[in-house]
Design a protein around this motif. Structure first.
Motif, PDB file in Angstrom:
ATOM      1  N   ARG A   1      -9.839  10.823  -0.337  1.00 34.82           N
ATOM      2  CA  ARG A   1      -9.675   9.343  -0.142  1.00 34.82           C
ATOM      3  C   ARG A   1     -10.945   8.662  -0.299  1.00 34.82           C
ATOM      4  NH1 ARG A   1      -6.516  10.638   4.454  1.00 34.82           N
ATOM      5  NH2 ARG A   1      -8.478  10.819   5.559  1.00 34.82           N
ATOM      6  N   GLN A   2     -11.906   9.207  -0.273  1.00 29.85           N
ATOM      7  CA  GLN A   2     -13.410   8.647  -0.336  1.00 29.85           C
ATOM      8  C   GLN A   2     -13.497   8.642  -2.075  1.00 29.85           C
ATOM      9  OE1 GLN A   2     -16.706  10.224   1.870  1.00 29.85           O
ATOM     10  NE2 GLN A   2     -15.099  10.806   3.343  1.00 29.85           N
ATOM     11  N   VAL A   3     -13.183   9.707  -2.547  1.00 28.91           N
ATOM     12  CA  VAL A   3     -13.297   9.665  -4.236  1.00 28.91           C
ATOM     13  C   VAL A   3     -12.413   8.566  -4.616  1.00 28.91           C
ATOM     14  CG1 VAL A   3     -12.926  11.060  -6.212  1.00 28.91           C
ATOM     15  CG2 VAL A   3     -14.032  12.240  -4.214  1.00 28.91           C
TER      16      VAL A   3
ATOM     17  N   GLY B   1      -6.813  15.360 -11.170  1.00 28.98           N
ATOM     18  CA  GLY B   1      -7.440  16.563 -11.456  1.00 28.98           C
ATOM     19  C   GLY B   1      -8.755  16.102 -11.224  1.00 28.98           C
ATOM     20  N   GLN B   2      -9.201  15.011 -11.864  1.00 25.99           N
ATOM     21  CA  GLN B   2     -10.551  14.549 -11.956  1.00 25.99           C
ATOM     22  C   GLN B   2     -11.017  14.287 -10.458  1.00 25.99           C
ATOM     23  OE1 GLN B   2     -10.960  11.131 -14.299  1.00 25.99           O
ATOM     24  NE2 GLN B   2     -13.299  10.957 -14.104  1.00 25.99           N
ATOM     25  N   VAL B   3     -10.135  13.514  -9.643  1.00 17.06           N
ATOM     26  CA  VAL B   3     -10.410  13.130  -8.379  1.00 17.06           C
ATOM     27  C   VAL B   3     -10.561  14.305  -7.553  1.00 17.06           C
ATOM     28  CG1 VAL B   3      -9.443  12.139  -6.429  1.00 17.06           C
ATOM     29  CG2 VAL B   3      -9.109  10.899  -8.544  1.00 17.06           C
ATOM     30  N   ALA B   4      -9.733  15.304  -7.859  1.00 21.30           N
ATOM     31  CA  ALA B   4      -9.737  16.606  -6.957  1.00 21.30           C
ATOM     32  C   ALA B   4     -10.961  17.333  -7.375  1.00 21.30           C
ATOM     33  CB  ALA B   4      -8.473  17.604  -7.389  1.00 21.30           C
ATOM     34  N   ALA B   5     -11.341  17.225  -8.493  1.00 23.15           N
ATOM     35  CA  ALA B   5     -12.778  17.965  -8.813  1.00 23.15           C
ATOM     36  C   ALA B   5     -13.854  17.218  -8.143  1.00 23.15           C
ATOM     37  CB  ALA B   5     -12.744  18.113 -10.297  1.00 23.15           C
ATOM     38  N   LEU B   6     -13.843  16.216  -8.105  1.00 20.41           N
ATOM     39  CA  LEU B   6     -15.048  15.172  -7.575  1.00 20.41           C
ATOM     40  C   LEU B   6     -14.880  15.472  -6.193  1.00 20.41           C
ATOM     41  CD1 LEU B   6     -14.776  12.167  -9.662  1.00 20.41           C
ATOM     42  CD2 LEU B   6     -16.613  13.774  -9.711  1.00 20.41           C
ATOM     43  N   ALA B   7     -13.696  15.773  -5.617  1.00 18.45           N
ATOM     44  CA  ALA B   7     -13.684  16.149  -4.090  1.00 18.45           C
ATOM     45  C   ALA B   7     -14.274  17.467  -3.749  1.00 18.45           C
ATOM     46  CB  ALA B   7     -12.394  15.785  -3.764  1.00 18.45           C
ATOM     47  N   GLY B   8     -14.367  18.248  -4.806  1.00 15.96           N
ATOM     48  CA  GLY B   8     -14.651  19.655  -4.586  1.00 15.96           C
ATOM     49  C   GLY B   8     -13.696  20.555  -4.593  1.00 15.96           C
ATOM     50  N   LEU B   9     -12.518  20.141  -5.092  1.00 13.30           N
ATOM     51  CA  LEU B   9     -11.142  20.967  -5.103  1.00 13.30           C
ATOM     52  C   LEU B   9     -10.772  20.917  -6.694  1.00 13.30           C
ATOM     53  CD1 LEU B   9      -9.735  18.849  -2.298  1.00 13.30           C
ATOM     54  CD2 LEU B   9     -10.500  21.027  -1.927  1.00 13.30           C
TER      55      LEU B   9
ATOM     56  N   VAL C   1      -1.951  13.508  -0.545  1.00 14.30           N
ATOM     57  CA  VAL C   1      -2.948  12.535  -0.056  1.00 14.30           C
ATOM     58  C   VAL C   1      -2.281  11.031  -0.309  1.00 14.30           C
ATOM     59  CG1 VAL C   1      -5.093  11.151   0.187  1.00 14.30           C
ATOM     60  CG2 VAL C   1      -4.971  14.046   0.503  1.00 14.30           C
ATOM     61  N   LEU C   2      -2.099  10.645  -1.611  1.00  9.16           N
ATOM     62  CA  LEU C   2      -1.649   9.361  -2.068  1.00  9.16           C
ATOM     63  C   LEU C   2      -0.326   9.020  -1.457  1.00  9.16           C
ATOM     64  CD1 LEU C   2      -4.049   9.350  -3.990  1.00  9.16           C
ATOM     65  CD2 LEU C   2      -2.492   8.685  -5.850  1.00  9.16           C
ATOM     66  N   ARG C   3       0.501  10.247  -1.203  1.00  8.31           N
ATOM     67  CA  ARG C   3       2.046   9.748  -0.737  1.00  8.31           C
ATOM     68  C   ARG C   3       1.792   9.317   0.667  1.00  8.31           C
ATOM     69  NH1 ARG C   3       5.673  12.126   2.081  1.00  8.31           N
ATOM     70  NH2 ARG C   3       4.653  14.404   2.129  1.00  8.31           N
ATOM     71  N   HIS C   4       0.723   9.760   1.473  1.00  7.73           N
ATOM     72  CA  HIS C   4       0.519   9.216   2.883  1.00  7.73           C
ATOM     73  C   HIS C   4      -0.432   8.256   2.863  1.00  7.73           C
ATOM     74  CE1 HIS C   4       2.049  13.586   3.256  1.00  7.73           C
ATOM     75  NE2 HIS C   4       2.912  12.929   4.040  1.00  7.73           N
ATOM     76  N   ALA C   5      -1.343   8.011   2.003  1.00 10.06           N
ATOM     77  CA  ALA C   5      -2.438   7.152   2.077  1.00 10.06           C
ATOM     78  C   ALA C   5      -2.071   5.601   2.282  1.00 10.06           C
ATOM     79  CB  ALA C   5      -3.308   7.052   0.718  1.00 10.06           C
ATOM     80  N   SER C   6      -3.014   4.884   3.013  1.00  9.95           N
ATOM     81  CA  SER C   6      -2.744   3.726   3.342  1.00  9.95           C
ATOM     82  C   SER C   6      -2.782   2.971   1.872  1.00  9.95           C
ATOM     83  CB  SER C   6      -3.845   3.078   4.110  1.00  9.95           C
ATOM     84  OG  SER C   6      -4.743   2.047   3.519  1.00  9.95           O
ATOM     85  N   PRO C   7      -1.992   1.727   1.775  1.00  9.09           N
ATOM     86  CA  PRO C   7      -1.938   0.877   0.562  1.00  9.09           C
ATOM     87  C   PRO C   7      -3.465   0.127   0.447  1.00  9.09           C
ATOM     88  CG  PRO C   7      -0.799  -0.324   2.523  1.00  9.09           C
ATOM     89  CD  PRO C   7      -1.040   1.374   3.023  1.00  9.09           C
ATOM     90  N   ALA C   8      -4.201   0.311   1.120  1.00 14.15           N
ATOM     91  CA  ALA C   8      -5.538  -0.110   0.805  1.00 14.15           C
ATOM     92  C   ALA C   8      -6.225   0.420  -0.069  1.00 14.15           C
ATOM     93  CB  ALA C   8      -6.142  -0.422   2.253  1.00 14.15           C
ATOM     94  N   LEU C   9      -5.903   1.784  -0.285  1.00 16.62           N
ATOM     95  CA  LEU C   9      -6.650   2.512  -1.189  1.00 16.62           C
ATOM     96  C   LEU C   9      -6.344   2.066  -2.524  1.00 16.62           C
ATOM     97  CD1 LEU C   9      -8.325   4.792   0.313  1.00 16.62           C
ATOM     98  CD2 LEU C   9      -6.801   6.368  -0.613  1.00 16.62           C
ATOM     99  N   PRO C  10      -7.307   2.115  -3.598  1.00 17.88           N
ATOM    100  CA  PRO C  10      -6.796   1.781  -5.048  1.00 17.88           C
ATOM    101  C   PRO C  10      -6.127   2.923  -5.520  1.00 17.88           C
ATOM    102  CG  PRO C  10      -9.207   2.523  -4.593  1.00 17.88           C
ATOM    103  CD  PRO C  10      -8.645   2.343  -3.080  1.00 17.88           C
ATOM    104  N   TRP C  11      -4.942   3.290  -4.855  1.00 13.34           N
ATOM    105  CA  TRP C  11      -3.934   4.475  -5.465  1.00 13.34           C
ATOM    106  C   TRP C  11      -3.603   4.348  -6.953  1.00 13.34           C
ATOM    107  CZ3 TRP C  11       0.683   2.934  -6.913  1.00 13.34           C
ATOM    108  CH2 TRP C  11       1.288   1.408  -6.720  1.00 13.34           C
ATOM    109  N   HIS C  12      -3.473   2.838  -7.483  1.00 14.19           N
ATOM    110  CA  HIS C  12      -3.184   2.552  -8.748  1.00 14.19           C
ATOM    111  C   HIS C  12      -4.089   3.050  -9.753  1.00 14.19           C
ATOM    112  CE1 HIS C  12      -5.629  -0.738  -7.074  1.00 14.19           C
ATOM    113  NE2 HIS C  12      -5.787  -0.822  -8.538  1.00 14.19           N
TER     114      HIS C  12
ATOM    115  N   PHE D   1     -20.947  10.461  -1.262  1.00 17.61           N
ATOM    116  CA  PHE D   1     -19.646  10.581  -0.703  1.00 17.61           C
ATOM    117  C   PHE D   1     -18.986  11.946  -0.621  1.00 17.61           C
ATOM    118  CE2 PHE D   1     -18.882   8.683  -4.703  1.00 17.61           C
ATOM    119  CZ  PHE D   1     -17.981   9.600  -5.290  1.00 17.61           C
ATOM    120  N   ALA D   2     -19.277  12.620  -1.755  1.00 20.93           N
ATOM    121  CA  ALA D   2     -18.888  13.939  -2.104  1.00 20.93           C
ATOM    122  C   ALA D   2     -19.526  15.127  -1.253  1.00 20.93           C
ATOM    123  CB  ALA D   2     -18.583  14.240  -3.329  1.00 20.93           C
ATOM    124  N   GLU D   3     -20.615  14.767  -0.902  1.00 21.65           N
ATOM    125  CA  GLU D   3     -21.799  15.867  -0.198  1.00 21.65           C
ATOM    126  C   GLU D   3     -21.607  15.975   1.289  1.00 21.65           C
ATOM    127  OE1 GLU D   3     -24.512  16.907  -2.580  1.00 21.65           O
ATOM    128  OE2 GLU D   3     -23.154  15.970  -4.037  1.00 21.65           O
TER     129      GLU D   3
END
Length: 122
Positions: free
Chosen positions: A15-17, A30-38, A48-59, A117-119
């Motif tokens: 979510r932070q990424v 994939g990019q988001v995952a990689a930056l999140a260390g996954l 995560v996006l499926r459950h995430a709050s609409p406040a997140l810039p999911w788009h 944020f990723a550390e």
DNA sequence: AGCCTGACGCTGG
DNA sequence: GCCAGCGCCAGGC
């Protein structure tokens, strides 16, 4: 029980990424995952996006090659296109011009604060 | 424990 | 450029 906590931490990082994707830019799952260390956690980002709050810039999260991940027939798809368009990101045939709007981390992070944020977590 | 499912990604036809 | 296959990580049952 520890697994549960790790899972939460994982989702939190994801979510932070996502929250860190700059306005007017898009990043792939994939990019988001990689930056999140996954490294191979693209699908986790989707979960995560499926459950995430609409406040997140999911788009701002798109599939590889700038493709809108959800079905073209889905209302979510239109919603995403609308949101992107609202911030100047044009969508052609359900796709975003990654060369033009793709998030290239390193610029902002290098200047404003490298993936702090990723550390921290773990 | 095992099988199915998914807002994914890459390769090949 | 679209579609099928296969690999991948977790979660729900």
């Amino acid at each position: 029980m520890k697994d549960r906590l790790q899972a939460l931490a994982r989702d939190a990082r994801i979510r932070q990424v996502i929250a860190a994707i700059p306005y007017g830019c898009v990043a792939s799952y994939g990019q988001v995952a990689a930056l999140a260390g996954l490294p191979r956690g693209a699908r986790l980002v989707g979960r995560v996006l499926r459950h995430a709050s609409p406040a997140l810039p999911w788009h701002r999260v798109v599939a590889a090659g700038g493709r809108i991940a959800v079905a073209r027939s889905s209302p979510v798809h239109d919603e995403q296109v609308a949101r992107l368009h609202a911030e100047g990101v044009a969508c052609r045939d359900g796709k975003v011009d990654v060369a033009r709007h793709g998030w290239r981390p390193g610029l902002d992070e290098l200047l404003w604060g490298p993936l702090a944020f990723a550390e921290g977590e773990d």
